[in-house]
Write a protein that holds these residues in place. Structure first.
Motif, PDB file in Angstrom:
ATOM      1  N   PHE A  27      36.929  46.178  48.475  1.00 18.49           N
ATOM      2  CA  PHE A  27      36.318  46.678  47.245  1.00 18.49           C
ATOM      3  C   PHE A  27      37.262  46.499  46.058  1.00 18.49           C
ATOM      4  O   PHE A  27      36.848  46.115  44.976  1.00 18.49           O
ATOM      5  CB  PHE A  27      35.919  48.153  47.378  1.00 18.49           C
ATOM      6  N   TYR A  28      38.535  46.764  46.273  1.00 18.31           N
ATOM      7  CA  TYR A  28      39.524  46.593  45.211  1.00 18.31           C
ATOM      8  C   TYR A  28      39.568  45.129  44.764  1.00 18.31           C
ATOM      9  O   TYR A  28      39.572  44.835  43.569  1.00 18.31           O
ATOM     10  CB  TYR A  28      40.902  47.038  45.694  1.00 18.31           C
ATOM     11  N   ALA A  29      39.576  44.222  45.713  1.00 22.27           N
ATOM     12  CA  ALA A  29      39.593  42.790  45.381  1.00 22.27           C
ATOM     13  C   ALA A  29      38.315  42.385  44.652  1.00 22.27           C
ATOM     14  O   ALA A  29      38.354  41.584  43.712  1.00 22.27           O
ATOM     15  CB  ALA A  29      39.764  41.948  46.643  1.00 22.27           C
ATOM     16  N   TYR A  30      37.199  42.948  45.050  1.00 17.98           N
ATOM     17  CA  TYR A  30      35.919  42.589  44.445  1.00 17.98           C
ATOM     18  C   TYR A  30      35.819  43.063  42.993  1.00 17.98           C
ATOM     19  O   TYR A  30      35.302  42.364  42.137  1.00 17.98           O
ATOM     20  CB  TYR A  30      34.767  43.180  45.264  1.00 17.98           C
ATOM     21  N   PHE A  31      36.323  44.263  42.723  1.00 14.24           N
ATOM     22  CA  PHE A  31      36.153  44.859  41.401  1.00 14.24           C
ATOM     23  C   PHE A  31      37.323  44.620  40.450  1.00 14.24           C
ATOM     24  O   PHE A  31      37.314  45.133  39.337  1.00 14.24           O
ATOM     25  CB  PHE A  31      35.878  46.356  41.524  1.00 14.24           C
ATOM     26  N   THR A  32      38.320  43.893  40.862  1.00 17.36           N
ATOM     27  CA  THR A  32      39.432  43.557  39.975  1.00 17.36           C
ATOM     28  C   THR A  32      39.616  42.047  39.973  1.00 17.36           C
ATOM     29  O   THR A  32      39.213  41.367  40.908  1.00 17.36           O
ATOM     30  CB  THR A  32      40.745  44.241  40.421  1.00 17.36           C
ATOM     31  N   ASN A  33      40.216  41.556  38.967  1.00 21.94           N
ATOM     32  CA  ASN A  33      40.431  40.110  38.864  1.00 21.94           C
ATOM     33  C   ASN A  33      41.766  39.722  39.482  1.00 21.94           C
ATOM     34  O   ASN A  33      42.792  40.338  39.189  1.00 21.94           O
ATOM     35  CB  ASN A  33      40.412  39.669  37.400  1.00 21.94           C
ATOM     36  N   ASN A  34      41.716  38.717  40.329  1.00 28.45           N
ATOM     37  CA  ASN A  34      42.923  38.125  40.910  1.00 28.45           C
ATOM     38  C   ASN A  34      43.779  39.109  41.702  1.00 28.45           C
ATOM     39  O   ASN A  34      45.000  38.999  41.716  1.00 28.45           O
ATOM     40  CB  ASN A  34      43.769  37.460  39.823  1.00 28.45           C
ATOM     41  N   ASN A  35      43.169  40.073  42.334  1.00 32.33           N
ATOM     42  CA  ASN A  35      43.901  41.034  43.159  1.00 32.33           C
ATOM     43  C   ASN A  35      43.404  40.960  44.597  1.00 32.33           C
ATOM     44  O   ASN A  35      42.892  41.924  45.142  1.00 32.33           O
ATOM     45  CB  ASN A  35      43.742  42.457  42.610  1.00 32.33           C
ATOM     46  N   ASN A  36      43.571  39.825  45.208  1.00 37.10           N
ATOM     47  CA  ASN A  36      43.070  39.584  46.556  1.00 37.10           C
ATOM     48  C   ASN A  36      44.144  39.743  47.626  1.00 37.10           C
ATOM     49  O   ASN A  36      43.854  39.671  48.806  1.00 37.10           O
ATOM     50  CB  ASN A  36      42.467  38.184  46.637  1.00 37.10           C
ATOM     51  N   SER A  37      45.371  39.947  47.213  1.00 35.90           N
ATOM     52  CA  SER A  37      46.487  40.003  48.155  1.00 35.90           C
ATOM     53  C   SER A  37      46.309  41.081  49.207  1.00 35.90           C
ATOM     54  O   SER A  37      46.505  40.831  50.394  1.00 35.90           O
ATOM     55  CB  SER A  37      47.803  40.238  47.406  1.00 35.90           C
ATOM     56  N   GLY A  38      45.948  42.281  48.794  1.00 38.42           N
ATOM     57  CA  GLY A  38      45.801  43.383  49.744  1.00 38.42           C
ATOM     58  C   GLY A  38      44.748  43.097  50.796  1.00 38.42           C
ATOM     59  O   GLY A  38      44.948  43.373  51.980  1.00 38.42           O
TER      60      GLY A  38
END
Length: 122
Positions: A27-38
């Motif tokens: 969800f964090y990756a989906y709703f933020t830009n370029n934050n797929n690391s986690g």
């Protein structure tokens, strides 16, 4: 690989917590830009746990591990889907993908080396 017998409730809790971690990072990756690391690292960790602990452990001990079913049917496919989607949509580059693939199993490999040292000591 030498896991202590725990109650089935313990394993349910562990799997629920693990799935929540992937869901939250997703969800964090989906709703933020370029934050797929986690998301990539958490899914890599779960897939590594399924592969190293459950699949390789079952092969080594010749005993079925219930976590193997969850890992093979749920965590490894989730990890592969995360890799493919993130890479094909250019959310991560190939260098970062390689780094995440290396980071994912580090905890499992550390745990395995710790276990091997404990076995030698006894």
């Amino acid at each position: 690989m030498g896991a202590n017998k725990q109650s089935s409730g313990y394993y349910w809790c562990v799997n629920i917590i693990a799935f929540i971690i992937v869901a939250v990072t997703g969800f964090y990756a989906y709703f933020t830009n370029n934050n797929n690391s986690g998301l990539i690292i958490s899914s890599s960790f779960l897939a590594s746990n399924a592969l190293f602990t459950h699949v390789f452990g079952a092969i080594k001990t010749h005993k079925y591990s219930p976590g193997m079913f969850t890992g093979v049917c749920l965590y490894i496919p989730i990890c592969i889907i995360c890799y493919v989607v993130a890479f094909s949509n250019h959310l991560i580059n190939d260098n970062m993908l390689v780094i995440y693939i290396i980071i994912g199993p580090l905890y499992e490999l550390w745990n395995y080396s710790k276990y091997k040292r404990l076995v030698r000591v006894k």
